[in-house]
Design a protein around this motif. Sequence first.
Motif, PDB file in Angstrom:
ATOM      1  N   SER A   1       0.844  -1.204   0.000  1.00 34.32           N
ATOM      2  CA  SER A   1       0.000   0.000   0.000  1.00 34.32           C
ATOM      3  C   SER A   1       0.874   1.246   0.000  1.00 34.32           C
ATOM      4  N   SER A   2       0.295   2.334  -0.464  1.00 33.40           N
ATOM      5  CA  SER A   2       1.030   3.596  -0.515  1.00 33.40           C
ATOM      6  C   SER A   2       1.439   4.055   0.882  1.00 33.40           C
ATOM      7  N   GLN A   3       0.498   3.997   1.823  1.00 35.03           N
ATOM      8  CA  GLN A   3       0.809   4.416   3.191  1.00 35.03           C
ATOM      9  C   GLN A   3       1.855   3.511   3.817  1.00 35.03           C
TER      10      GLN A   3
ATOM     11  N   THR B   1       5.257   4.533   2.539  1.00 33.35           N
ATOM     12  CA  THR B   1       5.697   5.769   3.194  1.00 33.35           C
ATOM     13  C   THR B   1       6.156   5.486   4.621  1.00 33.35           C
ATOM     14  N   ASP B   2       5.424   4.646   5.344  1.00 36.86           N
ATOM     15  CA  ASP B   2       5.834   4.277   6.701  1.00 36.86           C
ATOM     16  C   ASP B   2       7.200   3.605   6.699  1.00 36.86           C
TER      17      ASP B   2
ATOM     18  N   GLU C   1      11.511   9.301  -2.566  1.00 34.64           N
ATOM     19  CA  GLU C   1      10.507   9.662  -1.570  1.00 34.64           C
ATOM     20  C   GLU C   1      11.157  10.279  -0.338  1.00 34.64           C
TER      21      GLU C   1
ATOM     22  N   ARG D   1      10.227  13.927   1.288  1.00 35.52           N
ATOM     23  CA  ARG D   1       9.631  13.896   2.626  1.00 35.52           C
ATOM     24  C   ARG D   1      10.466  14.687   3.641  1.00 35.52           C
TER      25      ARG D   1
ATOM     26  N   ASP E   1       1.199  19.665  10.796  1.00 34.58           N
ATOM     27  CA  ASP E   1       2.041  18.657  10.150  1.00 34.58           C
ATOM     28  C   ASP E   1       3.473  18.801  10.656  1.00 34.58           C
TER      29      ASP E   1
ATOM     30  N   TRP F   1       4.310  14.489   5.847  1.00 33.98           N
ATOM     31  CA  TRP F   1       3.261  13.472   5.803  1.00 33.98           C
ATOM     32  C   TRP F   1       2.124  13.847   4.857  1.00 33.98           C
TER      33      TRP F   1
ATOM     34  N   LYS G   1       0.979  13.912  -1.011  1.00 34.81           N
ATOM     35  CA  LYS G   1       0.380  12.727  -1.612  1.00 34.81           C
ATOM     36  C   LYS G   1       1.304  12.180  -2.701  1.00 34.81           C
TER      37      LYS G   1
ATOM     38  N   GLU H   1       1.012   5.385  -5.763  1.00 35.39           N
ATOM     39  CA  GLU H   1       1.791   4.144  -5.737  1.00 35.39           C
ATOM     40  C   GLU H   1       2.639   3.974  -6.988  1.00 35.39           C
TER      41      GLU H   1
ATOM     42  N   GLN I   1       6.009   4.884  -6.269  1.00 34.28           N
ATOM     43  CA  GLN I   1       6.618   4.262  -5.094  1.00 34.28           C
ATOM     44  C   GLN I   1       7.153   2.859  -5.332  1.00 34.28           C
TER      45      GLN I   1
END
Length: 457
Positions: free
Chosen positions: A126-128, A131-132, A245, A249, A347, A353, A356, A359, A362
């Motif tokens: 997943s995209s999230q 990122t995590d 990324e 970020r 934020d 975070w 957007k 995917e 990513q």
Amino acid sequence: MPQRKVINASVSPKGSLETLSQREVQQLSEMGTGTLYTLFRQCALAILNTGAHVDNAKTILEAYKDFEVRIHQQDRGVRLELLNAPADAFVDGEMIASTREMLFSALRDIVYTESELNSQRIDLESSQGLTDYVFHLLRNARTLRPGVEPKMVVCWGGHSISNEEYQYTKKVGHELGLRKLDICTGCGPGVMKGPMKGATIAHAKQRMQGSRYLGLTEPGIIAAEAPNPIVNELVILPDIEKRLEAFVRVGHGIIIFPGGAGTAEEFLYLLGILMHPDNASLPFPVVLTGPRSAEAFLQQLHDFVGATLGEDAQRHYQIIIDDPAEVARQMVEGLKAVKQFRRERNDAFHFNWLLKIDEGFQHPFDPTHENMASLALRRELPAHQLAANLRRAFSGIVAGNVKDNGIRLIEKHGPYQIRGDSAVLDPLGRLLQAFVDQHRMKLPGGAAYVPCYQVVT
């Protein structure tokens, strides 16, 4: 690449490094043949090779075929035994301090990356989750500094640039440093070194303590862009997508200098993200800049963006020619908007975070001949999707130019074929030819560049 002098040495980390488990040591050192060991050996050799004017990973690996690194677990931590290591990394038998720091940073990142992949909390589907994963890698490297107001400026550009362009990057870095801004780059030579070098002098003038020179790289590119010695924080991300990324970020603004295929890849990645509708109101200052002699190149890049992605994409950056102080002033103003935006939305300053990222930007792209030929390069695609596919095309060209696996694929199967509509491929072909004509694909003075690609309309 001529064979250089070698040395045998035993090295321990300065400061703290989390001790490795017996399983991790075994994974790294098992008969010198394990995948993890091979990866660490390649990164270690690149770090020890800092300063070599070679941008070909295959050449460096073949020049030091007898290099070995053995990992020993001790009560006080980890010790590395180096055999047939490049002697230039040592002074009177002692390893240079910056080299030692980066060597153990590589060990830290490679071990942690592998251990995280086996963790149940990691979701790479997943995209999230992706990122995590990037967040955890950066946090483990102690890159994230909560509470520090936005001042990390990312500088992108080529490792193969003229001396005039290199001197200009130093001037821009100096102006950024006088304004007490920190620098983040891909950590190699050229544009990745110049801004850090300029900022170092400016930070000294401002009597700054704890200045940050953050270098973000990945295993496939590190041998071609060995870390420059100014880097005082090195992070090795597992692939180019995680690296990109990480840049957007942790960075609060981005300056793009002249470069080649790698710079175009980074620029298209950034534009594809900023053009996503969810990021419409998010401030992210972007400046394209170079000396007067690079004006034609910057205009070519600007025209390419307009021809492929449209005028909307061009609104996400400004171009400043031959004015380092104005670049720095514009970046300071942009960072003020970033600071206000993040405060209003609660934020974090240290990790973006709210940005957007689809995917499509990513997941790792494997630049095989089949994947390169099947890229959808059509003008009718949504602009951010076309940007993602153009980014992949440039990623493949970078692999074919400098990455060990990519070079071997080209040697075996011939050049990549890039196919698509003429409305996209014609401006792409012109831009790539400009890179070749201006010696932006390889270090100047080397052998004539042989393209690893064919543009087929």
